[in-house]
Scaffold this motif. Structure first.
Motif, PDB file in Angstrom:
ATOM      1  N   GLY B  56       0.828  -1.199   0.000  1.00 57.99           N
ATOM      2  CA  GLY B  56       0.000   0.000   0.000  1.00 57.99           C
ATOM      3  C   GLY B  56       0.864   1.250   0.000  1.00 57.99           C
ATOM      4  N   LEU B  57       1.858   1.230   0.860  1.00 54.84           N
ATOM      5  CA  LEU B  57       2.724   2.397   0.974  1.00 54.84           C
ATOM      6  C   LEU B  57       3.529   2.604  -0.315  1.00 54.84           C
ATOM      7  CD1 LEU B  57       4.447   3.383   4.231  1.00 54.84           C
ATOM      8  CD2 LEU B  57       5.621   3.739   2.089  1.00 54.84           C
ATOM      9  N   GLN B  58       4.010   1.515  -0.889  1.00 61.27           N
ATOM     10  CA  GLN B  58       4.787   1.644  -2.135  1.00 61.27           C
ATOM     11  C   GLN B  58       3.935   2.196  -3.278  1.00 61.27           C
ATOM     12  OE1 GLN B  58       7.318  -1.508  -3.484  1.00 61.27           O
ATOM     13  NE2 GLN B  58       7.897  -2.159  -1.437  1.00 61.27           N
ATOM     14  N   ILE B  59       2.684   1.761  -3.327  1.00 58.56           N
ATOM     15  CA  ILE B  59       1.792   2.216  -4.400  1.00 58.56           C
ATOM     16  C   ILE B  59       1.549   3.720  -4.277  1.00 58.56           C
ATOM     17  CG2 ILE B  59      -0.598   2.097  -5.239  1.00 58.56           C
ATOM     18  CD1 ILE B  59      -0.519  -0.938  -4.470  1.00 58.56           C
ATOM     19  N   LEU B  60       1.223   4.169  -3.068  1.00 53.55           N
ATOM     20  CA  LEU B  60       0.923   5.588  -2.893  1.00 53.55           C
ATOM     21  C   LEU B  60       2.173   6.453  -3.125  1.00 53.55           C
ATOM     22  CD1 LEU B  60      -1.492   5.528   0.177  1.00 53.55           C
ATOM     23  CD2 LEU B  60      -1.982   5.213  -2.253  1.00 53.55           C
ATOM     24  N   TYR B  61       3.313   5.953  -2.698  1.00 53.27           N
ATOM     25  CA  TYR B  61       4.600   6.643  -2.880  1.00 53.27           C
ATOM     26  C   TYR B  61       4.822   6.935  -4.367  1.00 53.27           C
ATOM     27  CZ  TYR B  61       9.842   6.692  -2.615  1.00 53.27           C
ATOM     28  OH  TYR B  61      11.176   6.976  -2.685  1.00 53.27           O
ATOM     29  N   GLU B  62       4.553   5.946  -5.173  1.00 51.59           N
ATOM     30  CA  GLU B  62       4.803   6.104  -6.606  1.00 51.59           C
ATOM     31  C   GLU B  62       3.759   7.014  -7.258  1.00 51.59           C
ATOM     32  OE1 GLU B  62       5.969   2.377  -8.300  1.00 51.59           O
ATOM     33  OE2 GLU B  62       5.697   3.146 -10.332  1.00 51.59           O
ATOM     34  N   ILE B  63       2.492   6.800  -6.918  1.00 55.61           N
ATOM     35  CA  ILE B  63       1.432   7.616  -7.538  1.00 55.61           C
ATOM     36  C   ILE B  63       1.612   9.085  -7.173  1.00 55.61           C
ATOM     37  CG2 ILE B  63      -1.056   8.075  -7.546  1.00 55.61           C
ATOM     38  CD1 ILE B  63      -1.521   5.085  -7.221  1.00 55.61           C
ATOM     39  N   LEU B  64       1.924   9.350  -5.910  1.00 61.39           N
ATOM     40  CA  LEU B  64       2.092  10.746  -5.486  1.00 61.39           C
ATOM     41  C   LEU B  64       3.285  11.391  -6.188  1.00 61.39           C
ATOM     42  CD1 LEU B  64       1.326  10.423  -1.682  1.00 61.39           C
ATOM     43  CD2 LEU B  64       0.054  11.829  -3.328  1.00 61.39           C
ATOM     44  N   ASP B 242     -11.574  -0.760 -10.961  1.00 65.91           N
ATOM     45  CA  ASP B 242     -10.886  -1.733 -11.815  1.00 65.91           C
ATOM     46  C   ASP B 242      -9.392  -1.723 -11.501  1.00 65.91           C
ATOM     47  OD1 ASP B 242      -9.874  -3.350 -13.784  1.00 65.91           O
ATOM     48  OD2 ASP B 242     -10.984  -2.399 -15.436  1.00 65.91           O
ATOM     49  N   LEU B 243      -8.922  -2.838 -10.963  1.00 62.20           N
ATOM     50  CA  LEU B 243      -7.514  -2.923 -10.584  1.00 62.20           C
ATOM     51  C   LEU B 243      -6.598  -2.812 -11.806  1.00 62.20           C
ATOM     52  CD1 LEU B 243      -6.132  -3.266  -7.834  1.00 62.20           C
ATOM     53  CD2 LEU B 243      -5.958  -5.718  -8.312  1.00 62.20           C
ATOM     54  N   GLY B 244      -7.131  -3.195 -12.959  1.00 60.07           N
ATOM     55  CA  GLY B 244      -6.349  -3.127 -14.191  1.00 60.07           C
ATOM     56  C   GLY B 244      -5.929  -1.705 -14.544  1.00 60.07           C
ATOM     57  N   ASP B 245      -6.643  -0.700 -13.992  1.00 59.84           N
ATOM     58  CA  ASP B 245      -6.273   0.695 -14.242  1.00 59.84           C
ATOM     59  C   ASP B 245      -5.092   1.145 -13.372  1.00 59.84           C
ATOM     60  OD1 ASP B 245      -8.364   0.857 -15.984  1.00 59.84           O
ATOM     61  OD2 ASP B 245      -9.749   1.778 -14.548  1.00 59.84           O
ATOM     62  N   TRP B 246      -4.714   0.322 -12.427  1.00 57.51           N
ATOM     63  CA  TRP B 246      -3.695   0.736 -11.450  1.00 57.51           C
ATOM     64  C   TRP B 246      -2.607  -0.323 -11.370  1.00 57.51           C
ATOM     65  CZ3 TRP B 246      -4.165   5.593  -9.664  1.00 57.51           C
ATOM     66  CH2 TRP B 246      -5.420   6.201  -9.803  1.00 57.51           C
ATOM     67  N   ASP B 247      -1.719  -0.318 -12.344  1.00 61.41           N
ATOM     68  CA  ASP B 247      -0.667  -1.335 -12.366  1.00 61.41           C
ATOM     69  C   ASP B 247       0.544  -0.877 -11.553  1.00 61.41           C
ATOM     70  OD1 ASP B 247      -0.178   0.679 -14.153  1.00 61.41           O
ATOM     71  OD2 ASP B 247       0.828  -0.597 -15.608  1.00 61.41           O
ATOM     72  N   TYR B 248       0.289  -0.601 -10.289  1.00 61.30           N
ATOM     73  CA  TYR B 248       1.352  -0.147  -9.382  1.00 61.30           C
ATOM     74  C   TYR B 248       1.634  -1.229  -8.355  1.00 61.30           C
ATOM     75  CZ  TYR B 248       0.609   4.531 -11.236  1.00 61.30           C
ATOM     76  OH  TYR B 248       0.533   5.623 -12.047  1.00 61.30           O
ATOM     77  N   PRO B 249       2.845  -1.224  -7.759  1.00 61.62           N
ATOM     78  CA  PRO B 249       3.983  -0.389  -8.087  1.00 61.62           C
ATOM     79  C   PRO B 249       4.631  -0.798  -9.406  1.00 61.62           C
ATOM     80  CG  PRO B 249       4.550  -1.880  -6.287  1.00 61.62           C
ATOM     81  CD  PRO B 249       3.105  -2.083  -6.586  1.00 61.62           C
TER      82      PRO B 249
END
Lengths: 256, 651
Positions: B56-64, B242-249
């Motif tokens: 979760g933290l890695q995903i938000l880190y990258e998106i931000l 849709d998780l497919g829209d968020w291919d993070y990290p």
């Protein structure tokens, strides 16, 4: 083909440990697409042999690793420079390849062969006590330098003087040959020490313990040791210390 | 904004594992702070080794960091040795990316995966030099925010946080950034803190505790209501459709020191509708949203190349349920890369032979041990908790495992479940013994480890009304299992002392009055409460006593339907009616099927939020019976009534 690689470990990355470095190498080799020979068995491991562990917190220009490349990859000697470049790109910030050469199968292993290493240490002058220059003189003029060390849970008083092969203040020429960002950030009395690694060996922190006055409670050597950098690793050949990577003799140059 | 590095550097050689504090990971960004940018400090309130792998933290880190108007750095709880040196020298909490002081950030956002880290959050806020109580903060202080699973009942933390975010963060962090950016642009003037909090409360999924009042009627809550006009009465969780829209990290963090889960992680789906009634994760992350198999494959290939890892974990709440599991595994495992094929690890295995077949496929030559989670010792109790694994499923899975070369199996169980009797507890060892017997047919070395944990009821689940077993009662039940195991060859038991379950229970279903207890425990030195060497039960009991609060009221008491629960105004999308009916069905030993393959029973999540399951396969996976065509007619004959607490053992 087996290769012997030397690499630097400078800056923040110095706070990682020996096991951490082993993992970094495994990942960096894969990132660089360099195929390493694997051991056989249930859990095949890449064939890599590390040199002496660098204490966590110490820096180096000359860490060593022997890597056996996958025979199927057909790497030839003229590709070693490109391998070095790819590895430097893949290694973490603060680590890069400083030397590479083919290593004969008959060469003695790093763990067995290295007999001494040279350190540059920046030691804070102690408050009130004798200065570092006098302490160096005292050590050099003594036949015996005693240090209390723990072995198998018991305290032993060891004479570490025979293991201190050279000890002196670093001159300006040597210091100017070091990486600029290293010396720029550091303060303290710069000393050069060649310390034995055979047998129990002597750590830079142990040398600091005999250079600064004893105190109660015992000092934490890292309170005095501002920075420490390994600049050479030596093997013995025909009674002479020679650089483990280049084969150059001790008196020709100190930095790889 | 200066780096604290020069002050930290001399300390690091003197503390344990200093690599925790240096950053330098593969995938770490070089933060670009700048005028007008909202600076987030993403905080994980446990040590680096535990926090770094958090997806979760890695995903938000990258998106931000992809946003032009935001910058994000990370921080983790400093271990006690460094904390002591920091406090001695007045060094505040810092980011590991550029070693900036926490107070230089606009938002201090904590990821809470467990309630036992609550005291660490207080400690980190205090180390940041920010007032621990939200009411004392000024406009120059950062906004203290929480998210993650343990933020779904944020009430015990209401005094200390400014904002709680319910649900998934991918979209909402952008909306929060925009509001905070406006606040910064306006100069963060005196009195503006309330205004920005009100503006944040307008964002769906954002809860601002200070904008709500709680009225009590004796021990019970009478009413929870907004204190200001325009503040929503109920806050709904956020869900990415849709998780497919968020291919993070896309650029996963690969640490330079050893961490837990030291491998690439690729999330194959989010949400789970198996419907296990004890499982908060399954309830609050609905509906099921699978990632397209092709995207899973490309994330694996890219991730391995970027990080140099040769192991990938396919994560979800039940990975064998992923429609594309077989095709993904077949395409990855035989793929020879430069240094051999990557290893695939499958956490959260389902209990059936099909799943063991998958595990055998990915295990290569290694056969260290397989883990299954039947959770309860009898079929009756498994219908109560809706973990619909028959004995045949388990023995079939174990048979398949031992036949494929494994010689050890590990079985996870919970104790202290609703309606549990000593027959159910004894059933744990009977099942384990049955597994050993199956294994002995294949290898004389067959052995089974039973791992047993005390059940803590969580908010937003059908068991939110259930009175948790007392610590002595949990100890007694664990003792029964241990005693029985000593007489059973080939069965070992592992357990944790259940005393921490009291603190976890208190924080999981507590109301705002529990905040004072958490603060007392923290001020008394109670940090790292997930670490048994730092947990002291007396600290919590003394703090409860000092605040005049009753452990029975908060922890061991059964709640009734009419009671207003502390999270009454917060919603994970589940209808209260659904949860209550599922609780009654549980007591009547009625199982409930998995709605991703069977008709909707209207739990409220999809219908309420305009969502639907995204599942590539319309039919359930082959093999096994869980949730799929199983015979649910067993059970339900004798309605069970919960015994009053006086008969639920010593408390």
């Amino acid at each position: 083909m087996k290769i012997r690689v030397s690499y630097s470990k400078l800056g923040k990355i110095r706070f990682t440990g020996h096991r951490d470095v082993a993992h970094m190498w495994e990942r960096s080799l894969r990132k660089a697409g360099i195929a390493v020979a694997m051991s056989v068995g249930f859990t095949p491991r890449p064939k890599m042999a590390f040199g002496l562990a660098l204490p966590t917190g110490a820096e180096s220009l000359v860490e060593l690793i022997d890597i056996t490349l996958d025979p199927a990859s057909g790497v030839t000697a003229d590709q070693l420079d490109s391998i070095a470049d790819r590895l430097s790109t893949s290694l973490p910030v603060g680590m890069s390849v400083t030397g590479i050469r083919e290593c004969a199968g008959t060469e003695v292993s790093l763990q067995e062969g290295v007999v001494a290493t040279t350190w540059i240490m920046l030691v804070a002058e102690p408050d009130g006590g004798p200065d570092i220059a006098s302490a160096i003189e005292r050590v050099n003029n003594s036949a015996e330098v005693l240090l209390s060390r723990e072995r198998k849970g018991e305290k032993h008083l060891d004479n570490i003087r025979p293991g201190i092969l050279e000890l002196r203040s670093a001159d300006a020429e040597l210091m100017s040959s070091l990486p600029a960002d290293w010396i720029g950030e550091s303060v303290g009395h710069a000393i050069v020490a060649v310390l034995t690694t055979s047998g129990r060996g002597i750590r830079p922190t142990e040398l600091v313990e005999v250079l600064v006055p004893e105190s109660d409670p015992p000092i934490n050597p890292w309170d005095h040791l501002n920075r420490v950098l390994r600049i050479n690793q030596w093997i013995e050949r025909d009674g002479e210390r020679v650089d483990v990577l280049t084969g150059r003799a001790a008196h020709t140059s100190v930095s790889a | 904004m200066t780096s604290l590095w020069s002050r930290l550097e001399p300390l690091l050689a003197r503390v344990r594992k200093p690599a925790r504090y240096i950053g330098c990971e593969d995938g770490a960004i070089v933060p670009q702070h700048g005028h007008g940018k909202v600076a987030w400090l993403l905080a994980y309130p446990d040590v680096y080794e535990v926090g770094l792998p958090n997806q979760g933290l890695q995903i938000l880190y990258e998106i931000l960091n992809e946003r032009p108007d935001a910058v994000a750095e990370r921080t983790y709880a400093p271990w006690v040795d460094l904390e002591a040196l920091m406090r001695e020298r007045g060094i505040p909490l810092f980011s590991v990316d550029s070693h900036r002081a926490a107070e230089d950030f606009d938002i201090l956002a904590f990821n809470l995966s467990s309630e036992l880290v609550f005291t660490n959050l207080l400690n980190m806020v205090d180390l940041a030099g920010v007032p621990v109580r939200a009411e004392l903060r000024s406009p120059t202080d950062p906004i203290v925010m929480i998210g993650g699973h343990a933020a779904f009942n944020p009430e015990p933390m209401a005094d200390f946080i400014d904002v709680a975010v319910l649900g998934e963060g991918e979209e909402v962090i952008g909306e929060i950034t925009e509001v905070v950016r406006e606040w910064k642009a306006s100069g963060r003037t005196e009195g503006s803190r309330l205004a920005v909090l009100k503006a944040l409360a307008q964002i769906p999924g954002v809860y601002v505790p200070s904008l709500y009042g709680v009225e009590y009627d004796g021990d019970h809550i009478r009413e929870i209501k907004p204190l200001y006009a325009g503040v929503p009465e109920r806050v709904m969780k956020r869900t990415v459709s849709d998780l497919g829209d968020w291919d993070y990290p896309r650029n996963p963090l690969a640490p330079i020191t050893e961490v837990v889960h030291d491998r690439l992680a690729v999330e194959v789906f989010r949400g789970c509708t198996r419907g296990c009634r004890f499982c908060q994760a399954g309830m609050i992350t609905r509906p099921v949203r699978e990632r397209p198999a092709e995207q899973v494959r490309s994330m694996i290939v890219d991730g391995l190349q970027r990080t140099g890892y040769n192991e990938v974990s396919l994560t979800s709440l039940s990975t064998a349920d992923f429609s594309g599991i077989e095709s993904v595994i077949s395409s990855i495992v035989p793929d020879p890369t430069a240094c051999g094929a990557p290893t695939v690890s499958l956490p959260s295995l389902r209990v059936d032979a099909f799943t063991v077949g998958l595990a055998a496929k990915v295990a290569g030559g290694r056969r260290s041990g397989l883990t299954f989670a039947p959770e309860a010792g009898t079929w009756r109790l498994r219908t109560v908790i809706n973990k619909l694994i028959t004995e045949e499923d388990l023995y079939g899975a174990v048979e398949s495992a031992f036949a494929s070369g494994w010689s050890r199996a590990k079985l996870y169980f919970l104790t202290g479940l609703p309606t549990e009797t000593d027959i159910d507890t004894q059933g744990i060892i009977d099942l384990a013994a049955g597994c050993v017997a199956v294994g002995k047919r294949h290898t004389g070395r067959a052995n089974v480890t039973v791992s047993i944990g005390g059940f803590v009821p969580k908010s937003h689940t059908p068991f939110q009304w259930f009175g948790q077993n007392s610590v002595p009662e949990l100890r007694r039940k664990i003792g029964l299992v241990r005693d029985a195991a000593t007489k059973t060859k080939g069965v070992n038991v592992k357990w944790h002392d259940p005393s921490a379950s009291l603190a976890e229970g208190l924080a999981s279903r507590g109301d705002r009055r529990i905040g004072a207890v958490i603060e007392r425990v923290w001020r008394d030195g109670g940090v790292f409460q997930e670490w048994s060497e730092y947990f002291k039960l007396d600290r919590w009991l003394d703090a409860m006593a000092a605040e005049g609060l009753s452990p029975d009221f908060y922890i061991t008491r059964h709640r009734d339907e009419k009671e207003i629960l502390p999270w009454h105004h917060l919603s994970a999308g589940l209808h209260q009616d659904f949860l209550w009916q599922d609780w009654r069905a549980s007591l009547n030993e009625f199982g409930l099927e998995d709605c991703r393959w069977t008709p909707c029973y209207d739990c409220g999540v999809c219908t309420g939020d305009g969502l639907e399951h995204i599942v590539a396969s319309p039919i359930p996976p082959a093999g096994g019976s869980q949730g799929t065509g199983q015979d649910l007619s067993r059970g339900g004959i004798t309605p069970v009534t919960l015994r009053s607490k006086s008969s639920v053992g010593a408390s």
